[in-house]
Motif scaffolding. Sequence first.
Motif, PDB file in Angstrom:
ATOM      1  N   LEU A 137       0.838  -1.204   0.000  1.00  0.00           N
ATOM      2  CA  LEU A 137       0.000   0.000   0.000  1.00  0.00           C
ATOM      3  C   LEU A 137       0.869   1.249   0.000  1.00  0.00           C
ATOM      4  CD1 LEU A 137      -3.068  -0.378   2.388  1.00  0.00           C
ATOM      5  CD2 LEU A 137      -2.969  -0.341  -0.086  1.00  0.00           C
ATOM      6  N   ALA A 141       1.155   4.187  -2.764  1.00  0.00           N
ATOM      7  CA  ALA A 141       0.782   5.550  -2.405  1.00  0.00           C
ATOM      8  C   ALA A 141       1.849   6.577  -2.738  1.00  0.00           C
ATOM      9  CB  ALA A 141       0.445   5.617  -0.917  1.00  0.00           C
ATOM     10  N   ILE A 142       3.113   6.200  -2.661  1.00  0.00           N
ATOM     11  CA  ILE A 142       4.162   7.196  -2.901  1.00  0.00           C
ATOM     12  C   ILE A 142       4.301   7.431  -4.397  1.00  0.00           C
ATOM     13  CG2 ILE A 142       6.584   7.783  -2.531  1.00  0.00           C
ATOM     14  CD1 ILE A 142       6.590   5.927  -0.169  1.00  0.00           C
ATOM     15  N   PRO A 143       4.109   8.677  -4.845  1.00  0.00           N
ATOM     16  CA  PRO A 143       4.214   8.958  -6.273  1.00  0.00           C
ATOM     17  C   PRO A 143       5.599   8.552  -6.807  1.00  0.00           C
ATOM     18  CG  PRO A 143       3.259  10.815  -5.132  1.00  0.00           C
ATOM     19  CD  PRO A 143       3.703   9.852  -4.082  1.00  0.00           C
ATOM     20  N   PHE A 145       7.693   9.840  -8.757  1.00  0.00           N
ATOM     21  CA  PHE A 145       8.840  10.759  -8.780  1.00  0.00           C
ATOM     22  C   PHE A 145       9.443  10.925  -7.394  1.00  0.00           C
ATOM     23  CE2 PHE A 145       6.698  14.602  -7.190  1.00  0.00           C
ATOM     24  CZ  PHE A 145       5.369  14.316  -7.457  1.00  0.00           C
ATOM     25  N   VAL A 146       8.624  10.705  -6.358  1.00  0.00           N
ATOM     26  CA  VAL A 146       9.188  10.722  -5.004  1.00  0.00           C
ATOM     27  C   VAL A 146      10.054   9.494  -4.788  1.00  0.00           C
ATOM     28  CG1 VAL A 146       8.643  10.716  -2.552  1.00  0.00           C
ATOM     29  CG2 VAL A 146       7.257  12.071  -4.124  1.00  0.00           C
TER      30      VAL A 146
ATOM     31  N   ALA B 250      -2.007  12.140  -6.558  1.00  0.00           N
ATOM     32  CA  ALA B 250      -0.648  11.794  -6.985  1.00  0.00           C
ATOM     33  C   ALA B 250      -0.416  12.212  -8.434  1.00  0.00           C
ATOM     34  CB  ALA B 250      -0.421  10.291  -6.818  1.00  0.00           C
ATOM     35  N   ALA B 253       0.143  15.899  -8.721  1.00  0.00           N
ATOM     36  CA  ALA B 253       1.499  16.250  -8.290  1.00  0.00           C
ATOM     37  C   ALA B 253       2.499  15.913  -9.388  1.00  0.00           C
ATOM     38  CB  ALA B 253       1.840  15.498  -7.009  1.00  0.00           C
ATOM     39  N   LEU B 288      11.941  16.596   0.707  1.00  0.00           N
ATOM     40  CA  LEU B 288      11.380  15.517   1.504  1.00  0.00           C
ATOM     41  C   LEU B 288      10.040  15.868   2.138  1.00  0.00           C
ATOM     42  CD1 LEU B 288      12.757  12.819   1.691  1.00  0.00           C
ATOM     43  CD2 LEU B 288      13.335  13.351   4.065  1.00  0.00           C
ATOM     44  N   ALA B 291       7.091  15.992  -0.172  1.00  0.00           N
ATOM     45  CA  ALA B 291       6.917  14.628  -0.678  1.00  0.00           C
ATOM     46  C   ALA B 291       6.261  13.755   0.368  1.00  0.00           C
ATOM     47  CB  ALA B 291       8.265  14.040  -1.090  1.00  0.00           C
ATOM     48  N   LEU B 294       2.558  14.680   0.684  1.00  0.00           N
ATOM     49  CA  LEU B 294       1.845  14.149  -0.473  1.00  0.00           C
ATOM     50  C   LEU B 294       1.617  12.648  -0.330  1.00  0.00           C
ATOM     51  CD1 LEU B 294       0.870  14.317  -3.444  1.00  0.00           C
ATOM     52  CD2 LEU B 294       3.243  14.106  -4.135  1.00  0.00           C
ATOM     53  N   SER B 295       2.711  11.914  -0.017  1.00  0.00           N
ATOM     54  CA  SER B 295       2.606  10.461   0.071  1.00  0.00           C
ATOM     55  C   SER B 295       1.647  10.035   1.161  1.00  0.00           C
ATOM     56  CB  SER B 295       3.984   9.846   0.337  1.00  0.00           C
ATOM     57  OG  SER B 295       4.873  10.250  -0.669  1.00  0.00           O
ATOM     58  N   VAL B 298      -1.968  10.552  -0.015  1.00  0.00           N
ATOM     59  CA  VAL B 298      -2.367   9.521  -0.973  1.00  0.00           C
ATOM     60  C   VAL B 298      -2.562   8.193  -0.252  1.00  0.00           C
ATOM     61  CG1 VAL B 298      -1.696   8.270  -3.051  1.00  0.00           C
ATOM     62  CG2 VAL B 298      -1.140  10.690  -2.829  1.00  0.00           C
ATOM     63  N   LEU B 299      -1.629   7.894   0.653  1.00  0.00           N
ATOM     64  CA  LEU B 299      -1.682   6.633   1.395  1.00  0.00           C
ATOM     65  C   LEU B 299      -2.979   6.530   2.195  1.00  0.00           C
ATOM     66  CD1 LEU B 299      -0.245   4.014   2.267  1.00  0.00           C
ATOM     67  CD2 LEU B 299       0.757   5.285   4.147  1.00  0.00           C
TER      68      LEU B 299
END
Lengths: 308, 319, 589
Positions: A137, A141-143, A145-146, B250, B253, B288, B291, B294-295, B298-299
Amino acid sequence: MVWYVGRRLLQMVPVFFGATLLIYAMVFLLPGDPIRALFGERPPPPGVLEQIRAEYNLDKPFIVQYLLYVKGILTLDFGTAFTGRPVVELMANAFPVTIRLALIALAVEAVFGIGFGLIAGLRRGGFFDATVLIVSLIVIAIPIFVIGFVAQFVIGLKLELLPATVGQEESWRQLLLPGIVLGATSFAYVLRLTRNSVADNLSADHVRTATAKGLSRPRVVSVHVLRNSLIPVVTFLGTDLGALMAGAIVTEGIFNVNGVGGTLYQAVIRGQGTTVVSFVTVLVMVYLLASLLVDLLYAVLDPRIRYA
Amino acid sequence: MPEPLQSKTPRRGQERYVAPPDETPLQATDSLDETAPPASLWGDAWRQLRTRPLFLISSALILLVITVAVAPGLFTDQGPRDCDLANTMQGPRAGHPLGFTQLGCDIYARVIYGARPSVLVGVLATLGTVLIGGTVGALAGFFGGRLDSLLSRVADIFFAIPLILGAIVLMQVSEGRTSLTVAMVLTVFGWPQVARIMRGAVLEVRQAEFITASRALGSSSMSTMLRHAIPNALSPVIVIATVSLGIYIATEATLSFLGIGLHPSIVSWGGDISAAQNQLRVAPQVLLYPAAALSLTVLSFIMLGDAVRDALDPKGRKR
Amino acid sequence: MSHAVPAGSDRPGWVQRTDRDDTQPLLDVRDLHVTFRSNGRDVPAVQGASLTVYPGQTVAVVGESGSGKSTSAMAVMGLLPGTGRVTSGQILFEGKDIARAGQREMMALRGKSIGLVPQDPMSNLNPVWTIGYQVREALIANGVASGAAAKRRAAELLEEAGLADAERRTKQYPHEFSGGMRQRTLIAIGLAARPRLLIADEPTSALDVTVQRQILDHLDGLTRELGTAVLLITHDLGLAAERAEHIVVMYKGRVAESGPALEVLQDPQHPYTKRLVQAAPSLSSRRITSAVRSEVLERAERAAEEAHARVEAADGVHAPVADTGHDVIRVENLTKVFTLRGSGVRGEQLKAVDDVSFSVRRGTTMAIVGESGSGKSTVAQMVLNLLPITSGRVLFDGVDLTKLDKRQRFDFRRRVQPIFQNPYGSLDPTYSIYRSIEEPLRVHKVGDAKSREARVRDLLDKVSLPTSTMRRFPNELSGGQRQRVAIARALALQPEVLVCDEAVSALDVLVQAQILTLLNDLQAQLGLSYLFITHDLGVVRQIADDVCVMQKGRLVEAATTDEVFANPRQAYTRQLLDAIPGGSIALGA
């Protein structure tokens, strides 16, 4: 089987024309000066405007314009890029490295996704299963590009395990890190798909019957559970091949790979609209082809489809 | 074992045996337990959800993100554009817990103010895809036939263009580039997925006998679809909508990162990450924090979708 | 009946065991307890079941769903699903306790010593492997044969199980087989390694009665010749009595009664067994009688007049095209052709219903009986005006259904209502019971909120459900309760005709009897007419006045129920009657 393939091919035709028409219409039918919009905020250099107008036959009726555009696609004539080189030439340079990148990504997805997914599915509800599900998961969730930047920073720059960027020679070693990043999200999807598919099949009646025959557990798992569970996974991997090409935009941008994605990325940030449209068109074609292949693969894997 | 009452064929273990009636009380056949509290389908799902840590954590996070998006001023008195080049790349200090960007802006304030456009894009795009995709899918699935063929082919065409590729082309030619524009672009390429899921669910429900029963009552097709088919096909759509909300955030972004998402003048996580990438080697923290925000956002949506799926899926409930 | 059993003893796995001692039990289950873990609680499924099987003997375990009969059988094979486990008791197989045996030990027993014929032929074969492969696998795993010998043997086994042209069929996939063929394949697999015990878990309940009979006869013959003991799990008391020497009746995880088959059936002692024998449709021989017929018919005429008055008041004109007398429904030369979407360019034509004519007398029950594919449900759909008619006509109260305009069709809906088979699918799970029953009233704008609520209470009372039921949701009710709610909903608009499409087939025997009695009482009270679609001749005998027998879309025989049972004129009808399990067993008083 023949009917099935034939029907699939026939269904492709309207989708091909529809998708190309859609892309074409998006760019050229939107309000405002499409040519000017293609250049974003930068004003086009003198002469280029007229050149593009002529190239896209903007003086002719829309349907003629569109048909000429389709003819261009079918004859692999995508016009000239910003730099004056033919777009086809750009593509010929870009595709080989992207294909290699996609292969690495696909291998990562298949090996680790199926492997972990199988173990998690067999031990449903266990500690490994729970951990792997949460991790997947997070990866989803982490895009991308990240993930890309973090991988580049930690593995490439701090730990120096792998090259942080890809140079001119484009060796497999250099492509490894971007390949893993490219496959990361799909790896998580493959893992979850395999896990659920294995867990479902494990409680299927025919698996119980196989056990009742006196088969050993490894045999039941490999012949009856895994074989059936892999059908949706393999088809996902097939579709993903097409999607990976598109996903390469970000990854190749970050790692400075001169592939399809990298070229597209450069074209996007420099506002070179004509190149963008041509590349997107080709990528959509690749995607369509991949989904056609998947359908055929499906027919091979699942005997029930062959006669449908 | 009690004594056998009769024994004609005395093969051991197969004597005539009758259980004493009081041992197995014969309940009135098929009587209703009137003591249990009534439980609707959604009520059941809610009771399930309430006890799931995954659901509690993700919904708490989502509530937080939404509060930040609605009222960023509650969390910081710094403005996101109160930048001072004198503060370039400085580390954390009192009142500025995360330090400063290259342009000397407060990172914490920018992370807080970056929430609104992202959440707005996610919510609007989800609304759009569910409305369009849901309607198309329900009509195609319920009425079938030619309408289904037509709508499904149209969906196929949009489906053939991967979300990010379609968005790149459309954003290239869009003007304005606000949250609304991005949401509209995502809707254009996102609706077929919802349509497919809605169509599949409605097709399945359509087989149910209560649909035939409703027709046999004289209800019109439209009202049968609205009152019976769609409510029963909603659960997979709710799940996909929740997960998609995260995915749209996401994607926004990613577009902003590519420089074709939100206009650079709008404070957004994607834009800030894009701006910070050049200093990755010297100041990774600048990249960081947005990011991470954002993460995490989304999570939370993806986790929520997962929890809801478990609660609504009757197959999952048995496990 | 011929059995293709190879006679020689030179074949692998064909060695007659000589060391067998018929006086010692083959399987001896003692005080077995099985529990499942659900939401952190232990839920008992089997609580102290005991049963004994001797070599070569057939023992039947009979019970309704939830009685623990299948769970007990699966415990013997070590194949309890999910969280199930044996908590106490012994399972002695050939004198050895296998209740807590390890995986390796069980693997050695499965297939070789204990074979399984599972319930649902549709889901028990792996769709991605050929039939031959799946039979061969059983041979190889148990060391019976390998390589080319296994291939040959697999074909022999399939032929032995009654599959024609077995050699060619080994290369086919399960989806190319019919249900009966798949079940034969599963029998071949179960018997492949010549086990001493065969567990047959409802081996034919998913099949048509005539196929069911053929397959059971075949299985009987095979196991007798091979000397295999059979543990037969079934819900059908008649079938158990017909096939087994010894019967174990289970109820709520316990053994209620056990003993020699005929003795238990003819002289049941336990109250539960008594009720089961009374309710078994295959065993009972008479129509449920709870009212004087002439009064029922009179009431039906009165109900019809009321309905006429209602419709006329609403619509003005009501012009019958023919005087159908006492017939409320008359079906004339009804035909339905479906166009199948084949692989070719032009679709194939399927005549699902072919020139069918019959009529339903007011206040009576007409049953349409037939096997799957007979077209009986298609007829029901057309009578309900839910499916366009290809040719012929349906007259309801003298009015041609195809000639109705929109308004008249809406009125027609009030007068004819359906009840369906699947109690889990016939109620909208998102609707409360109150909303479900109120829906027809709302659609037809009958009364106000208050009078509608009173009506719902009254309807629940009619189907013997407490009024508190109306606040509940379908998922809280049992199959029988849902079916009663479905009946209440169908009755809401005071219809004259109920079309029951396999309305009791999915229910357990006792619940089924209860619903049939309810339907019968309602008919007497309200003067209803029923069109009853069923595959079960036993049910026909309990509820119907007249019967139509359908086969492959055609009507083969139509007569009163008594006539059809006493004196069937068509070979097919006789075949159906003979196939009723336990039909030939005479019951004691």
